[in-house]
Design an enzyme around this catalytic site. Structure first.
Site, PDB file in Angstrom:
ATOM      1  N   HIS A   1       0.830  -1.201   0.000  1.00 43.23           N
ATOM      2  CA  HIS A   1       0.000   0.000   0.000  1.00 43.23           C
ATOM      3  C   HIS A   1       0.872   1.262   0.000  1.00 43.23           C
ATOM      4  O   HIS A   1       0.682   2.165  -0.826  1.00 43.23           O
ATOM      5  CB  HIS A   1      -0.909  -0.019   1.228  1.00 43.23           C
ATOM      6  CG  HIS A   1      -1.766   1.189   1.389  1.00 43.23           C
ATOM      7  ND1 HIS A   1      -3.095   1.224   1.008  1.00 43.23           N
ATOM      8  CD2 HIS A   1      -1.503   2.428   1.898  1.00 43.23           C
ATOM      9  CE1 HIS A   1      -3.600   2.413   1.269  1.00 43.23           C
ATOM     10  NE2 HIS A   1      -2.654   3.161   1.814  1.00 43.23           N
ATOM     11  N   GLU A   2       1.812   1.319   0.924  1.00 48.38           N
ATOM     12  CA  GLU A   2       2.661   2.508   1.016  1.00 48.38           C
ATOM     13  C   GLU A   2       3.579   2.640  -0.203  1.00 48.38           C
ATOM     14  O   GLU A   2       3.933   3.748  -0.610  1.00 48.38           O
ATOM     15  CB  GLU A   2       3.475   2.486   2.310  1.00 48.38           C
ATOM     16  CG  GLU A   2       2.644   2.478   3.591  1.00 48.38           C
ATOM     17  CD  GLU A   2       1.650   3.623   3.705  1.00 48.38           C
ATOM     18  OE1 GLU A   2       1.905   4.689   3.114  1.00 48.38           O
ATOM     19  OE2 GLU A   2       0.608   3.439   4.374  1.00 48.38           O
TER      20      GLU A   2
ATOM     21  N   HIS B   1       1.764   4.776  -2.672  1.00 44.79           N
ATOM     22  CA  HIS B   1       1.915   6.202  -2.370  1.00 44.79           C
ATOM     23  C   HIS B   1       3.292   6.696  -2.805  1.00 44.79           C
ATOM     24  O   HIS B   1       3.436   7.755  -3.427  1.00 44.79           O
ATOM     25  CB  HIS B   1       1.752   6.434  -0.871  1.00 44.79           C
ATOM     26  CG  HIS B   1       0.334   6.434  -0.389  1.00 44.79           C
ATOM     27  ND1 HIS B   1      -0.628   7.261  -0.910  1.00 44.79           N
ATOM     28  CD2 HIS B   1      -0.269   5.713   0.597  1.00 44.79           C
ATOM     29  CE1 HIS B   1      -1.779   7.057  -0.273  1.00 44.79           C
ATOM     30  NE2 HIS B   1      -1.585   6.117   0.647  1.00 44.79           N
TER      31      HIS B   1
ATOM     32  N   GLU C   1      -4.628   8.219  -2.832  1.00 36.86           N
ATOM     33  CA  GLU C   1      -5.108   6.955  -2.283  1.00 36.86           C
ATOM     34  C   GLU C   1      -5.422   5.959  -3.390  1.00 36.86           C
ATOM     35  O   GLU C   1      -5.304   4.748  -3.195  1.00 36.86           O
ATOM     36  CB  GLU C   1      -6.336   7.194  -1.403  1.00 36.86           C
ATOM     37  CG  GLU C   1      -6.747   5.999  -0.567  1.00 36.86           C
ATOM     38  CD  GLU C   1      -5.714   5.575   0.466  1.00 36.86           C
ATOM     39  OE1 GLU C   1      -5.788   4.427   0.936  1.00 36.86           O
ATOM     40  OE2 GLU C   1      -4.826   6.385   0.803  1.00 36.86           O
TER      41      GLU C   1
END
Length: 494
Positions: free
Chosen positions: A261-262, A265, A291
Site C-alpha cells: 500500500h505505502e 503512495h 489513495e
C-alpha cells in the site's frame, strides 16, 4: 497584460514555501520514526515556526501582487494551472490568522505523543483534552475560511478540493447499499477459505519479505527507505520518499499489505516530474488520487491471484512454511466483518470503517458529538455497521493517528481512492494484460502506464479533469462495485 516576470516571481515564492513544507515533512517523519520520546517540546516549537513561515510566504504581499498582475494574463495551460493552485492556497491561507496556524501546528505536534501513550495505556481520557483542543481549533479554522459554509465541508476541501462533499457522501452511500448485502451473503455462505498462517512470524523475517517485495515491485532505494512506525505512512517528494510499515507477529500479511500500500503512495511521489519540483506541476493532485495509487497496488496487484502465483514461494522460503499460491490468495482476501481495526480490515468491510469515522468526525466538528462521548458513539456505530463492539478504546476510537494530527475531513478520501483505483484498473486492462505482467514481474509496464496517465501531470488538472484524462470517463463507483461483487462472489461461491 502581465509580464513573464510576475509568473516567475510567483513560482519563486511558491518554491520557497514548498521547501519549508518539505522540511516540516522530514521533521514530522523523524518524530514518528526516530526521534527520542523526550523530543516533543522542541519539535512542537520547530514545526509551529515552520508552519508560520510557510503561512507568511503564501499570504505575503509578493504572492498577492503577482497573483493580481496575473489575473487576466494570457497564460499557457500549464502556467494557468499553477496560478490556479497557488491562488487557491493563497486565498485560503490568507483567511486564516498566523497565530491560529501556529496554534494548530503546535497542538497537533503535542497531541501525537499523547495519542500514542493513550493508545498504549487504553486511556482515552489522556488524549481527550488534546482532541478537544484540535476540534475547537479546526472549527475556528473553518470559520475563518468560510463562515457561511458547513465547517466540515471546508475541512474536507483541504484534502479533496475539487470533488464536493456531497459527491463523497453519495459514493459512501452507494458503497454501503451494495456492500452490506454482499458481506451478509458472504457470512451466510458455506465457503471455507484457507487460513495458512499459524504461529508467530518474527519482525526480522517479515521485514526481509517486505524488502524483497519492494525490490520486485521496483522501489527506488536511492530515493527511499523502509522503516517502522505505530501507523504506516509515506512521506516525501520525487527525490526522497520514505515509507513505513509495522509488524504483527501472528499476521504477516498485515505488514505485507501495508508495505505494498505505502509503495503505491511512494511510487506516485517518485513519479512526479523532477523538473517541476517545488511547483504545483511537481506536486501530487490530492488525497483521492493519492489513495487511488496505494489502493491500486495493494488491492488490484497485491491481493491478486497473479501476485501470489509469483510470490507465495517468497513467503514459503522466508517462513519455512508450505504455502500454496491459492492458499495465500484466499488468506489475503478473506472477509472478516468482526475485525475491529481499520488498517487490518478486509477490502469490503474497510468501507464501513470509513463511513463510521466520517459520521463521527462530522458530528464532532458540527458540535453534535462531544469529545467525552466519542468512545460510546464509536462502539455503537461499530455494533451497527459491523456487528462487533471493541472491548477497549485502543481497539476502538484510539486506533487511528489522524485525529492527533487534526486531520478532520481526511477519511472519506480512502473510499474515494479505492473507487478511483478500480476505475483506473478497468481502463488499464483495456491496454495491458495486467495479470500476466504481475505474474511475470513486469511491473515497469504498470508503473509507466500510471506515470503517463496520472503521475506526470502533477496538479495540472483538477480531480474530475484528471479522471477524465486518465480513463475517458467521469468519476464513478460503478467499476469498484462491479469488481468487488465479481471477485468475492467467485471467492465465496455465491
Amino acid at each position: 497584460m502581465a509580464t513573464p516576470d510576475a509568473y516567475e516571481t510567483l513560482l519563486d515564492e511558491y518554491k520557497r514555501a514548498s521547501n519549508v513544507s518539505s522540511a516540516s515533512g522530514v521533521l514530522s517523519w523523524d518524530q514518528q520514526v526516530t526521534m527520542p520520546e523526550g523530543g516533543t517540546p522542541a519539535r512542537s516549537k520547530q514545526l509551529s515556526t515552520l508552519s508560520a513561515v510557510h503561512h507568511d510566504i503564501i499570504t505575503g504581499d509578493t504572492v498577492a501582487d503577482a497573483l493580481a498582475e496575473l489575473e487576466d494574463a494570457d497564460l499557457t495551460p500549464e502556467q494557468a494551472a499553477s496560478v490556479r493552485e497557488i491562488r487557491r492556497e493563497h486565498e485560503r491561507a490568507s483567511a486564516v490568522p498566523r497565530d491560529l496556524v501556529e496554534q494548530l501546528s503546535e497542538a497537533s505536534s503535542d497531541a501525537l505523543p499523547a495519542w500514542e501513550q493513550a493508545r498504549e495505556d487504553d486511556d482515552f481520557d489522556h488524549f481527550a483534552p488534546h482532541l478537544e483542543t484540535l476540534v475547537e481549533l479546526r472549527r475556528e479554522y473553518a470559520n475563518e475560511i468560510d463562515p457561511d459554509a458547513d465547517p466540515y465541508a471546508v475541512l474536507f476541501a483541504d484534502y479533496e478540493p475539487y470533488l464536493d462533499l456531497s459527491k463523497a457522501e453519495a459514493v459512501l452511500e452507494e458503497l454501503r447499499d451494495r456492500l452490506v448485502p454482499l458481506v451478509a451473503a458472504i457470512q451466510a455462505s458455506d465457503a471455507d477459505l484457507a487460513t495458512p498462517f499459524d504461529g508467530e512470524y518474527s519482525p526480522e523475517k517479515q521485514e526481509s519479505v517486505s524488502r524483497d517485495l519492494l525490490d520486485d515491485l521496483g522501489y527506488d532505494w536511492d530515493r527511499g527507505r523502509l522503516d517502522t512506525s505505530s501507523h504506516p505512512f509515506t512521506s516525501g517528494n520525487q527525490f526522497d520518499t520514505r515509507i513505513t510499515t509495522r509488524f504483527q507477529p501472528e499476521d504477516p500479511l498485515d505488514s505485507i499489505m501495508s508495505t505494498v500500500h505505502e509503495y503505491g503512495h511512494a511510487q506516485y511521489n517518485l513519479g512526479l516530474p523532477r523538473e517541476a519540483f517545488g511547483t504545483p506541476l511537481g506536486d501530487s493532485r490530492d488525497l483521492t488520487v493519492h489513495e487511488s495509487q496505494s489502493r491500486f497496488w495493494e488491492n488490484h496487484v497485491g491481493r491478486s491471484e497473479a501476485f501470489w502465483d509469483r510470490h507465495a514461494g517468497t513467503l514459503a522460503d522466508a517462513f519455512d512454511d508450505d504455502l500454496s499460491a491459492r492458499d495465500v490468495y484466499e488468506a489475503a482476501n478473506q472477509v472478516y466483518p468482526d475485525n475491529l481495526i481499520r488498517v487490518e480490515a478486509d477490502e469490503l468491510t474497510y468501507h464501513m470503517h470509513i463511513i463510521l469515522r466520517f459520521e463521527l468526525e462530522r458530528d464532532l466538528i458540527s458540535g453534535d458529538l462531544a469529545v467525552e462521548d466519542v468512545p460510546e458513539a464509536w462502539n455503537e456505530k461499530m455494533e451497527e455497521y459491523l456487528d462487533v463492539t471493541p472491548e477497549t478504546d485502543s481497539e476502538g476510537c484510539l486506533q487511528d493517528i489522524h485525529w492527533s494530527h487534526g486531520n478532520f475531513g481526511y477519511f472519506p478520501t480512502y473510499s474515494l481512492g479505492s473507487v478511483l483505483a478500480a476505475q483506473l484498473d478497468h481502463t488499464m486492462r483495456e491496454d495491458l494484460d495486467v495479470d500476466a505482467l504481475v505474474r511475470n514481474g513486469d511491473f515497469a509496464a504498470i508503473r509507466e502506464w500510471l506515470g503517463e496517465r496520472i503521475h506526470q501531470h502533477g496538479q495540472r488538472y483538477t480531480t474530475p479533469e484528471l479522471v477524465e484524462e486518465a480513463t475517458g470517463e467521469a468519476f464513478t463507483a460503478d467499476y469498484f462495485l462491479d469488481y468487488a461483487e465479481s471477485k468475492y462472489e467467485a471467492l465465496y461461491d455465491l
